[in-house]
Write a protein that holds these residues in place. Structure first.
Motif, mmCIF file in Angstrom:
data_model
loop_
_atom_site.group_PDB
_atom_site.id
_atom_site.type_symbol
_atom_site.label_atom_id
_atom_site.label_comp_id
_atom_site.label_asym_id
_atom_site.label_seq_id
_atom_site.Cartn_x
_atom_site.Cartn_y
_atom_site.Cartn_z
ATOM 1 N N VAL A 566 -3.573 -5.069 -10.703
ATOM 2 C CA VAL A 566 -2.732 -4.602 -9.589
ATOM 3 C C VAL A 566 -3.142 -5.303 -8.291
ATOM 4 O O VAL A 566 -2.301 -5.632 -7.447
ATOM 5 C CB VAL A 566 -2.774 -3.058 -9.486
ATOM 6 C CG1 VAL A 566 -1.993 -2.572 -8.280
ATOM 7 C CG2 VAL A 566 -2.191 -2.437 -10.757
ATOM 8 N N THR A 567 -4.423 -5.572 -8.149
ATOM 9 C CA THR A 567 -4.855 -6.338 -6.974
ATOM 10 C C THR A 567 -4.197 -7.717 -6.986
ATOM 11 O O THR A 567 -3.741 -8.219 -5.953
ATOM 12 C CB THR A 567 -6.400 -6.496 -6.982
ATOM 13 O OG1 THR A 567 -6.957 -5.203 -7.091
ATOM 14 C CG2 THR A 567 -6.896 -7.179 -5.724
ATOM 15 N N TRP A 568 -4.104 -8.319 -8.176
ATOM 16 C CA TRP A 568 -3.434 -9.627 -8.246
ATOM 17 C C TRP A 568 -1.953 -9.489 -7.874
ATOM 18 O O TRP A 568 -1.416 -10.308 -7.130
ATOM 19 C CB TRP A 568 -3.560 -10.262 -9.644
ATOM 20 C CG TRP A 568 -2.783 -11.534 -9.645
ATOM 21 C CD1 TRP A 568 -3.204 -12.731 -9.134
ATOM 22 C CD2 TRP A 568 -1.420 -11.717 -10.059
ATOM 23 N NE1 TRP A 568 -2.188 -13.658 -9.211
ATOM 24 C CE2 TRP A 568 -1.076 -13.065 -9.773
ATOM 25 C CE3 TRP A 568 -0.457 -10.894 -10.633
ATOM 26 C CZ2 TRP A 568 0.187 -13.597 -10.049
ATOM 27 C CZ3 TRP A 568 0.798 -11.411 -10.910
ATOM 28 C CH2 TRP A 568 1.116 -12.749 -10.620
ATOM 29 N N ILE A 569 -1.309 -8.450 -8.388
ATOM 30 C CA ILE A 569 0.115 -8.232 -8.079
ATOM 31 C C ILE A 569 0.298 -8.220 -6.553
ATOM 32 O O ILE A 569 1.206 -8.855 -6.014
ATOM 33 C CB ILE A 569 0.619 -6.887 -8.669
ATOM 34 C CG1 ILE A 569 0.638 -6.928 -10.187
ATOM 35 C CG2 ILE A 569 1.972 -6.484 -8.093
ATOM 36 C CD1 ILE A 569 1.880 -7.460 -10.833
ATOM 37 N N LYS A 570 -0.571 -7.521 -5.882
ATOM 38 C CA LYS A 570 -0.442 -7.438 -4.417
ATOM 39 C C LYS A 570 -0.564 -8.820 -3.796
ATOM 40 O O LYS A 570 0.171 -9.176 -2.875
ATOM 41 C CB LYS A 570 -1.521 -6.513 -3.847
ATOM 42 C CG LYS A 570 -1.285 -5.054 -4.191
ATOM 43 C CD LYS A 570 -2.426 -4.218 -3.638
ATOM 44 C CE LYS A 570 -2.222 -2.753 -3.986
ATOM 45 N NZ LYS A 570 -3.421 -1.961 -3.711
ATOM 46 N N SER A 571 -1.491 -9.605 -4.323
ATOM 47 C CA SER A 571 -1.719 -10.930 -3.732
ATOM 48 C C SER A 571 -0.531 -11.856 -3.974
ATOM 49 O O SER A 571 -0.371 -12.857 -3.287
ATOM 50 C CB SER A 571 -2.995 -11.556 -4.305
ATOM 51 O OG SER A 571 -2.730 -11.986 -5.630
ATOM 52 N N ALA A 572 0.293 -11.527 -4.958
ATOM 53 C CA ALA A 572 1.414 -12.424 -5.284
ATOM 54 C C ALA A 572 2.680 -12.060 -4.517
ATOM 55 O O ALA A 572 3.717 -12.707 -4.695
ATOM 56 C CB ALA A 572 1.680 -12.373 -6.791
ATOM 57 N N GLN A 573 2.616 -11.027 -3.688
ATOM 58 C CA GLN A 573 3.822 -10.636 -2.936
ATOM 59 C C GLN A 573 4.163 -11.729 -1.926
ATOM 60 O O GLN A 573 3.296 -12.283 -1.267
ATOM 61 C CB GLN A 573 3.576 -9.316 -2.209
ATOM 62 C CG GLN A 573 4.831 -8.745 -1.562
ATOM 63 C CD GLN A 573 4.629 -7.299 -1.101
ATOM 64 O OE1 GLN A 573 3.528 -6.925 -0.706
ATOM 65 N NE2 GLN A 573 5.689 -6.507 -1.155
#
Ligand code: LAN
Length: 729
Positions: A566-573
């Motif tokens: 989920v941390t990665w998901i945030k970084s991909a926004q």
């Protein structure tokens, strides 16, 4: 006039006719191996009547009665399921056309021609009909995919297919297509893959093909650009490509081939400077121009390595090792192979090495049929051997989201679907996994079926979720025991990348700099694995569901996995609040998934700036009629682009699912979208096909016809469950 000397001498030219009799086609579902049969014999046809699904696929009238007009979204789901249930195939899955790309049929038909594989008149006839139906009305050419503008890639290869199945060069449609091809520069302006196929066919000289030396496969594994590190699709294509390049093998010359040499080129064939055109390409085909590094490498390979340094010994060693890897691929997939490009290429390799009657050649010939599909427009090639496990998982989830899994009305359908997923779980890793560079797959599911057997992170996840949901529903049997569920989870846990995100078939084996060696020109992001919000979310949601039921299995690792993902998901926004989608069009698709990931950690509109920005992004794209409609060009450009043909139900469903997952507070927006999906539903419960839904490698679109059922019903069902007292009409 070209036709005078184009009578075919090699294979029997198929006798094409105007059309086939559509009442004679049947789709055989052999435990989800799909083959289309044409029953010429009346008795046989009588014994095997056309099913509802056959007729639906073929665009014939189906017996689907009008259903009561839905008053609520849940009524609409029930009507949708009533129709969709009839499309479930005997082995329990859903099937469909999986077309879109326009370079796949050429791979199969050219491979058949050069290996002297007979083509039946009914195939040839419907191939012709499909390609004529799909020629651009304005210029008569073909693009990279069905909605793309004409390109040299699409036009020179599909023109060639039409000639190989027996269409006359003087046919008015051929004259028109040829004029378009010539305007674009002719076949000297084709991208690498087309030049390669034309060289195999003997229509072009091998000197026009940029080098693909098999000895690259002899590099030690530690070399940073060694081929085992490439994305699975590109390395599977490179194997046969390199073998035939090394052999400089060409098909036996025929009058038709001689004629194509005149037809496809603007220049006089005998005088073409082949080597000088290696890098010639029409700008329309040049989506990913070759890097300076690749150009330098190609120059060295073509001018120094191949003519001066390359010994026969090295060439032979490279060829042998490449063929060994192809053999392993054939064995692991029973000659179905990974997808529709490498499969036909491997057929040619086996034909060259082992001869026309070898087992491998015969088995390839049999299995090729599983990549073909017949629809109202004719016969086309699918992107894979189907979408079986993937669509079946989403069908189950749509019922679940509507809260209908316990309704006895849908139990037989769901039970059959569960039995199908039980049968299709991959039970073992491939033999010699490390030698052929394959990824752990035990306990997983493939996108299509277990024959193909390539586990994909999100295919495993979606199937696993569906199995868990059904097996935990009262009244359903436990077909897949705990150990097999753990096997799936253990395999899923191997998919996380150092960044926290998940990729498709394998974690990345090299950095994105490898894209500098992308030689295909027509595709982007093809050389290595990337992280995708879609795949990452699927794994996050599968693991989240799993740990609710089995809190003790590898719980710490799972918690850490989810947190990092989920941390990665945030970084991909993206700065605008959306996420870029790689497998569906485009920001709408990936934003739905990303919002679901956030929601699985309790991050919603009200308490997370990420979720809020994601919702605000979606809302900013909602159209006045309540729907969404993103154009496929967004995938190419990386910018949200509006579709000129208005709101699309599938995209509207994606946006609504994202908004509902995030508890978007303004229900008016959601209700308007729900109403649009309901208004578009036909009285028999189905939805009509609209614009293309899927994509790969940034530039090529691909159809997901079942999404118009699964995602619409999911959105309607979610709404009904989440807001039971709300009305929309
Ligand atoms: C697919 C189809 C399914 C798709 C999803 C599961 C939807 C995705 O979430 C992960 C990637 C995956 C498995 C995928 C990868 C690329 C495929 C196999 C395709 C889009 C279908 C066709 C495409 C393949 C690469 C086509 C052949 C073309 C080449 C460039 C080799």
């Amino acid at each position: 006039k070209y036709s005078d000397d184009s009578a075919d001498e090699s294979a029997n030219p198929p006798k094409i006719q105007e059309r086939t009799d559509f009442s004679r086609w049947r789709m055989r579902d052999d435990q989800s191996r799909h083959t289309w049969q044409y029953l010429e014999d009346d008795e046989e046809a009588k014994k095997w009547p056309q099913s509802f699904a056959d007729k639906y696929f073929l665009g014939l009238d189906v017996d689907a009665p009008e259903q009561p007009k839905p008053k609520t979204p849940l009524d609409a789901v029930r009507n949708g399921l009533g129709f969709f249930e009839k499309l479930q195939l005997p082995s329990g899955h859903w099937g469909c056309e999986y077309g879109g790309p326009m370079f796949l049929l050429p791979c199969i038909v050219i491979a058949w021609y050069v290996t002297k594989t007979p083509i039946s008149w009914f195939y040839a006839t419907e191939i012709k009909n499909y390609l004529f139906a799909r020629a651009h009305p304005d210029d008569g050419g073909w693009g990279l995919h069905i909605e793309g503008e004409s390109s040299v890639f699409g036009t020179c290869l599909n023109y060639t297919v039409l000639r190989l199945v027996g269409v006359d060069a003087d046919h008015p449609k051929m004259v028109k297509a040829r004029a378009t091809l010539h305007k674009m520069g002719g076949a000297t302006h084709a991208p690498h893959w087309a030049k390669w196929w034309l060289a195999v066919l003997g229509v072009a000289h091998w000197d026009i093909v940029n080098p693909t030396p098999p000895e690259l496969w002899l590099l030690p594994d530690w070399v940073p650009f060694a081929p085992w590190r490439w994305w699975i699709h590109i390395r599977m294509v490179f194997l046969p490509m390199s073998y035939l390049w090394s052999k400089r093998w060409q098909a036996e010359e025929t009058a038709l081939i001689r004629s194509l040499r005149k037809e496809l080129f603007v220049e006089d064939w005998a005088g073409i400077n082949w080597a000088g055109h290696r890098n010639t390409i029409n700008p329309r085909d040049n989506y990913h121009p070759k890097s300076w590094l690749l150009n330098t490498l190609n120059w060295v390979l073509a001018n120094i390595w191949t003519p001066i340094l390359r010994t026969k010994y090295i060439a032979r060693k490279g060829e042998e090792w490449v063929m060994k890897l192809i053999e392993m691929e054939n064995e692991n997939t029973d000659h179905a192979d990974l997808a529709t490009v490498s499969g036909p290429m491997n057929l040619v390799c086996l034909y060259v090495r082992d001869g026309p009657d070898s087992y491998g050649v015969r088995r390839h010939r049999e299995r090729a049929h599983e990549f073909l599909w017949v629809k109202d427009e004719g016969l086309l090639a699918n992107g894979t051997n189907g979408v079986q496990c993937w669509d079946t998982a989403f069908a189950i989830q749509a019922v679940m989201d509507a809260g209908l899994t316990e309704d006895p009305r849908w139990r037989p359908m769901l039970l059959k679907a569960l039995e199908y997923l039980d049968d299709q779980q991959i039970r073992e890793n491939v033999k010699d996994q490390d030698i052929c560079y394959r990824q752990q797959r035990k306990g997983g599911w493939a996108f299509s079926n277990k024959d193909q057997g390539y586990a994909v992170s999100d295919c495993v996840s979606e199937a696993l979720k569906s199995v868990i949901i059904l097996q935990k529903t009262p009244g359903f049997p436990t077909l897949i025991d705990d150990q097999r569920i753990f096997d799936a989870v253990d395999t899923l846990l191997t998919y996380q990348n150092p960044s926290g995100g998940c990729s498709s078939y394998e974690p990345p084996r090299a950095g994105t700099w490898m894209e500098m060696l992308n030689a295909a020109e027509v595709f982007g992001n093809i050389m290595v694995e990337y992280e995708y919000p879609e795949c990452t979310t699927a794994v996050v949601t599968a693991l989240s569901l799993f740990r609710k039921h089995w809190p003790d299995h590898r719980s710490k690792e799972i918690e850490r996995f989810i947190e990092r993902a989920v941390t990665w998901i945030k970084s991909a926004q993206k700065p605008h609040g959306g996420w870029y989608g790689s497998w569906g069009i485009c920001f709408t698709y990936a934003t739905m998934f990303a919002l679901e990931s956030l929601a699985s950690r309790g991050e919603k509109y009200g308490n997370s700036t990420y979720a809020k920005r994601g919702c605000d992004f979606l809302i900013s794209k909602q159209r006045a009629d309540g729907g969404w409609s993103e154009h496929y060009r967004a995938c190419e450009t990386g910018e949200y682009i509006e579709h000129q043909s208005g709101s699309q139900v599938v995209m509207t469903a994606w946006a609504l699912i994202g908004l509902m997952k995030a508890d978007y507070p303004n229900l008016d927006h959601i209700k308007k979208g729900i109403k649009l999906i309901m208004d578009r539903q036909k009285s028999n419960g189905e939805w009509a096909q609209e614009a293309i839904e899927g994509v790969f490698n940034k530039s090529c679109m691909i159809s997901y016809p079942n999404y118009k059922f699964t995602f619409t019903m999911k959105a309607l069902g979610m709404f009904a469950r989440k807001y039971p007292s709300e009305t929309v009409i």
